[in-house]
Design a protein around this motif. Structure first.
Motif, short mmCIF file in Angstrom:
data_model
loop_
_atom_site.label_atom_id
_atom_site.label_comp_id
_atom_site.label_asym_id
_atom_site.label_seq_id
_atom_site.Cartn_x
_atom_site.Cartn_y
_atom_site.Cartn_z
N MET A 1 0.86 -1.17 0.00
CA MET A 1 0.00 0.00 0.00
C MET A 1 0.91 1.23 0.00
O MET A 1 1.78 1.36 0.86
N VAL A 42 -10.56 1.24 0.45
CA VAL A 42 -10.22 -0.12 0.87
C VAL A 42 -11.43 -0.71 1.58
O VAL A 42 -11.98 -0.10 2.49
N TYR A 62 -7.59 -4.82 -0.44
CA TYR A 62 -6.92 -3.73 -1.16
C TYR A 62 -6.35 -4.30 -2.43
O TYR A 62 -5.59 -5.26 -2.41
#
Length: 63
Positions: A1, A42, A62
């Motif tokens: 991420m 998300v 995600y």
């Protein structure tokens, strides 16, 4: 991420933790304590245990 998304996600999770039945969340099936919310794009699915004041995240998606 990516870092910018992680910062936004963490802030959103803090807001969600302070009011787990709100923040645009919805119950999963017919159980008000099993919730799903989208936080910074998300998808988060979690369970609330009010008896012990705990929110347990059971799935984060995600892509």
């Amino acid at each position: 991420m990516p870092q910018a998304l992680r910062v936004s996600f963490d802030a959103g999770m803090r807001r969600l933790a302070s009011g787990p039945y709100g923040y645009g969340s919805a119950p999963v099936k017919d159980d008000a304590d099993r919730r799903e919310a989208t936080v910074s794009g998300v998808v988060v699915r979690y369970y609330i245990s009010a008896a012990v004041l705990t929110v347990t995240v059971v799935r984060i998606v995600y892509v």
